[in-house]
Design a protein around this motif. Structure first.
Motif, PDB file in Angstrom:
ATOM      1  N   GLY A 180      77.491 -22.692  67.652  1.00  0.00           N
ATOM      2  CA  GLY A 180      76.692 -21.472  67.739  1.00  0.00           C
ATOM      3  C   GLY A 180      76.875 -20.604  66.511  1.00  0.00           C
ATOM      4  O   GLY A 180      77.504 -20.994  65.516  1.00  0.00           O
ATOM      5  N   ILE A 181      76.296 -19.391  66.573  1.00  0.00           N
ATOM      6  CA  ILE A 181      76.398 -18.431  65.465  1.00  0.00           C
ATOM      7  C   ILE A 181      77.456 -17.398  65.833  1.00  0.00           C
ATOM      8  O   ILE A 181      77.337 -16.706  66.853  1.00  0.00           O
ATOM      9  N   TYR A 182      78.471 -17.300  65.011  1.00  0.00           N
ATOM     10  CA  TYR A 182      79.571 -16.371  65.244  1.00  0.00           C
ATOM     11  C   TYR A 182      79.471 -15.228  64.233  1.00  0.00           C
ATOM     12  O   TYR A 182      79.166 -15.440  63.048  1.00  0.00           O
ATOM     13  N   THR A 183      79.733 -14.025  64.703  1.00  0.00           N
ATOM     14  CA  THR A 183      79.693 -12.837  63.864  1.00  0.00           C
ATOM     15  C   THR A 183      81.038 -12.139  63.904  1.00  0.00           C
ATOM     16  O   THR A 183      81.566 -11.854  64.989  1.00  0.00           O
ATOM     17  N   CYS A 184      81.606 -11.892  62.706  1.00  0.00           N
ATOM     18  CA  CYS A 184      82.873 -11.175  62.593  1.00  0.00           C
ATOM     19  C   CYS A 184      82.567  -9.707  62.333  1.00  0.00           C
ATOM     20  O   CYS A 184      81.913  -9.363  61.328  1.00  0.00           O
ATOM     21  N   LEU A 185      83.013  -8.832  63.239  1.00  0.00           N
ATOM     22  CA  LEU A 185      82.810  -7.395  63.128  1.00  0.00           C
ATOM     23  C   LEU A 185      84.130  -6.727  62.768  1.00  0.00           C
ATOM     24  O   LEU A 185      85.158  -7.007  63.399  1.00  0.00           O
ATOM     25  N   VAL A 186      84.104  -5.870  61.777  1.00  0.00           N
ATOM     26  CA  VAL A 186      85.299  -5.142  61.356  1.00  0.00           C
ATOM     27  C   VAL A 186      84.985  -3.655  61.485  1.00  0.00           C
ATOM     28  O   VAL A 186      84.088  -3.126  60.796  1.00  0.00           O
ATOM     29  N   ASP A 187      85.717  -2.983  62.376  1.00  0.00           N
ATOM     30  CA  ASP A 187      85.576  -1.538  62.550  1.00  0.00           C
ATOM     31  C   ASP A 187      86.583  -0.841  61.637  1.00  0.00           C
ATOM     32  O   ASP A 187      87.768  -1.185  61.644  1.00  0.00           O
ATOM     33  N   ILE A 188      86.119   0.122  60.850  1.00  0.00           N
ATOM     34  CA  ILE A 188      86.977   0.768  59.871  1.00  0.00           C
ATOM     35  C   ILE A 188      86.565   2.229  59.738  1.00  0.00           C
ATOM     36  O   ILE A 188      85.398   2.592  59.945  1.00  0.00           O
ATOM     37  N   SER A 189      87.530   3.074  59.406  1.00  0.00           N
ATOM     38  CA  SER A 189      87.283   4.501  59.240  1.00  0.00           C
ATOM     39  C   SER A 189      87.382   4.859  57.763  1.00  0.00           C
ATOM     40  O   SER A 189      88.388   4.549  57.102  1.00  0.00           O
ATOM     41  N   LEU A 190      86.319   5.514  57.253  1.00  0.00           N
ATOM     42  CA  LEU A 190      86.276   5.903  55.844  1.00  0.00           C
ATOM     43  C   LEU A 190      85.774   7.335  55.738  1.00  0.00           C
ATOM     44  O   LEU A 190      84.721   7.684  56.329  1.00  0.00           O
ATOM     45  N   ASP A 191      86.478   8.136  54.990  1.00  0.00           N
ATOM     46  CA  ASP A 191      86.076   9.526  54.734  1.00  0.00           C
ATOM     47  C   ASP A 191      85.780  10.286  56.028  1.00  0.00           C
ATOM     48  O   ASP A 191      84.814  11.063  56.116  1.00  0.00           O
ATOM     49  N   GLY A 192      86.576   9.997  57.055  1.00  0.00           N
ATOM     50  CA  GLY A 192      86.400  10.687  58.335  1.00  0.00           C
ATOM     51  C   GLY A 192      85.270  10.152  59.178  1.00  0.00           C
ATOM     52  O   GLY A 192      84.970  10.727  60.250  1.00  0.00           O
ATOM     53  N   LYS A 193      84.620   9.068  58.760  1.00  0.00           N
ATOM     54  CA  LYS A 193      83.525   8.475  59.531  1.00  0.00           C
ATOM     55  C   LYS A 193      83.900   7.052  59.920  1.00  0.00           C
ATOM     56  O   LYS A 193      84.626   6.370  59.205  1.00  0.00           O
ATOM     57  N   ASN A 194      83.359   6.600  61.038  1.00  0.00           N
ATOM     58  CA  ASN A 194      83.602   5.263  61.532  1.00  0.00           C
ATOM     59  C   ASN A 194      82.432   4.354  61.159  1.00  0.00           C
ATOM     60  O   ASN A 194      81.261   4.711  61.375  1.00  0.00           O
TER      61      ASN A 194
END
Length: 553
Positions: A180-194
């Motif tokens: 199948g199709i796999y998606t890697c998601l990376v949540d990160i905070s920059l300059d006070g924003k997500n």
């Protein structure tokens, strides 16, 4: 050919110092991203973050759109918007030159972006998928990593998946259901924003062999020794899989440019089978090696839609120093031997005298055979035959040179014999104590037999001379106890008038010749005409003067 393959192609050129002096106007790659996600774009083939400029293509205003900015050489989309869809060009200037690369950014409204690559995995093995977000991980910010399958939660039977800190998702015992199709998601905070960054990869499974990645089989940084101006062939072995229909492109580059752009380079290719696996043999023929071909990277590239493999070879000019040294030695050794032979032939006397002088300084001298005298000097006295020159040479000149200058000890009859002694006994005893017998002859000297024929009574001097010759020559010829040295005074001697034994000595070893000095130079020791006589006489004399031994106690 897939776009991903061209990305690998440019990276391969960069690794060999590829530079451009013009822009690439065509789009070399397209990145698929979803609107609302964080996206960082790096200029391909550059590790540096300086001297990089970006611009947007296809619009009158080439400036970057709102929400897009450059930070440390990277192009930041904060976040991606549908209006950001288009082409972006990065340019780099440094000491190696200038080049530009255009990259496409395709923005969709889908939650998960389109997968740019496919990874095949054999069923039943433990394998996984990487989260290819190098730029995001390089920020070193706190992050949370999540994986989706077909844009939904990952659900699998059996052992669950495991996600590493670097984002790698490990899938134990992969089955067909894992495709199948796999998606890697990376949540990160920059300059006070997500923000959330996403990258998709397609996973396929198989249970039979497929074509592996191409493998270039030549040693990395291999060096080939060549001659400038000659013909050379380079071979590249690349394994391409199990079918000739494999979409594998194999080509050569020279210092970052295609080899087929030079008339000296010709490429040929053939396939071969090795245990059911095919490999391609690509030959690069260089009709004439130019000097600028030396020490530049020559690369063999094998490219498929899955990537590029490359290996390099360098041409190095042959070192002829060893050959030149061998040729020089082959010439110098015989020449040296010849020169030594010539030196021994023409300078034998000087070499022997020099050797005696050196060896006499460093070795303990011993008298040869216990002899008391170096030489017995025999000559015909002038009262019998009118030859005062013989007496002067024997009693004055010869002792001055040999005794006073070089330390030899001479026994000269008429100078060293004692009156009243038994003449024959004294002569025999003295000759036995001498290393050499020096016989001085002149054109007026005649043998005792010749005097007899003229019925002239023999004097005591002639009797003694005749006895000296008989005893001395007998000892020299039969007992080898002493050597005879003939010295001719003032002109040739008629040896037909002399005993046969003297004629034999003359034929065997010759005679030394002395000339009376001219009136302008009456000092014999300084006479150039007799300089060789004294060297030859010393050469025939013993190597260790007995006279010197008497002073060294």
């Amino acid at each position: 050919m897939a776009a991903a393959g061209w990305v690998f192609f440019l990276a391969a050129l960069s690794s060999v110092g590829f530079t451009e002096t013009h822009n690439h106007n065509g789009v070399i790659d397209v990145y698929h991203v979803s609107a609302g996600h964080l996206f960082l774009l790096r200029c391909p083939n550059t590790d540096s973050i300086t001297n990089i400029t970006w611009r947007r293509e296809g619009r009158h205003n080439l400036s970057l759109p709102a929400g897009v900015e450059v930070r440390d050489g990277l192009l930041w989309f904060l976040p991606v918007q549908v209006s950001h869809n288009g082409s972006y060009t990065c340019e780099k200037r440094d000491e190696t030159g200038f080049y530009g690369i255009t990259i496409g950014v395709s923005v969709s409204s889908a939650q998960c972006p389109h997968p740019p690559e496919t990874i095949p995995v054999r069923e039943g093995v433990n394998d996984g998928l990487p989260c290819k977000q190098r730029e995001i991980f390089g920020l070193n910010k706190p992050r949370n990593i999540r994986w989706l399958k077909d844009c939904g939660p990952v659900q699998r039977q059996g052992e669950p998946m495991n996600v590493h800190e670097d984002g790698f998702m490990r899938l134990p015992s992969i089955s067909q259901k894992d495709a199948g199709i796999y998606t890697c998601l990376v949540d990160i905070s920059l300059d006070g924003k997500n923000y959330t960054s996403a990258r998709s990869i397609k996973l396929t499974t198989y249970n039979k062999p497929i074509n592996p990645e191409p493998t270039v089989v030549i040693a990395h940084q291999e060096v080939v020794v060549v001659e400038v101006g000659t013909k050379v062939e380079l071979k590249c072995y690349a394994y391409i899989g199990f079918s000739e229909d494999n979409e594998t492109l194999i080509y050569w580059t020279v210092d970052g440019t295609f080899a087929d752009g030079y008339e000296e380079f010709q490429e040929s290719k053939e396939h071969s089978n090795d245990g059911g696996q095919l490999y391609s043999v690509t030959t690069l023929s260089i009709s004439k090696v130019l000097r600028w071909f030396l020490d530049v990277p020559i690369g063999c590239h094998a490219m498929t839609t899955d990537g590029v493999k490359v290996s390099y070879v360098r041409l190095q000019e042959a070192d002829h120093s060893a050959l030149y040294t061998s040729v020089a030695l082959c010439i110098l050794i015989p020449l040296t031997v010849l020169l030594l032979a010539v030196a021994l032939l023409f300078f034998k006397v000087d070499l022997v005298l020099a050797y005696r002088k050196l060896s006499g300084r460093f070795s303990k001298q011993q008298a040869p055979d216990g002899k008391l005298y170096d030489a017995y000097v025999s000559f015909l006295h002038p009262e019998t035959v009118n030859s005062s020159e013989i007496e002067k040479f024997a009693l004055q000149i010869l002792p001055e040179e040999l005794e006073n200058k070089h330390g030899y000890s001479l026994y000269i009859r008429g100078r060293d014999d004692s009156p009243g002694e038994a003449v024959h006994d004294a002569i025999a005893a003295t000759l036995s104590q001498c290393c050499r017998l020096i016989i001085i002859l002149s054109p007026v000297a005649k043998s005792c037999s010749d005097v007899k024929t003229e019925e002239v009574p023999l004097s005591d001097n002639l009797n003694q001379l005749s006895y000296e010759h008989k005893v001395g020559l007998y000892n020299a010829l039969t007992q080898n106890s002493s050597r005879v040295i003939l010295v001719e005074i003032d002109g040739p001697v008629d040896y037909s008038l002399l005993p046969e034994s003297l004629c034999y000595i003359k034929r065997k070893q010759g005679a030394l010749k002395w000339r009376k000095p001219s009136a302008e130079n009456n000092t014999l020791s300084k006479s150039h005409s007799n300089r060789n006589l004294w060297k030859d006489l010393r050469y025939h004399m013993p190597s260790v003067p007995v006279g010197k031994l008497r002073t060294v106690v």
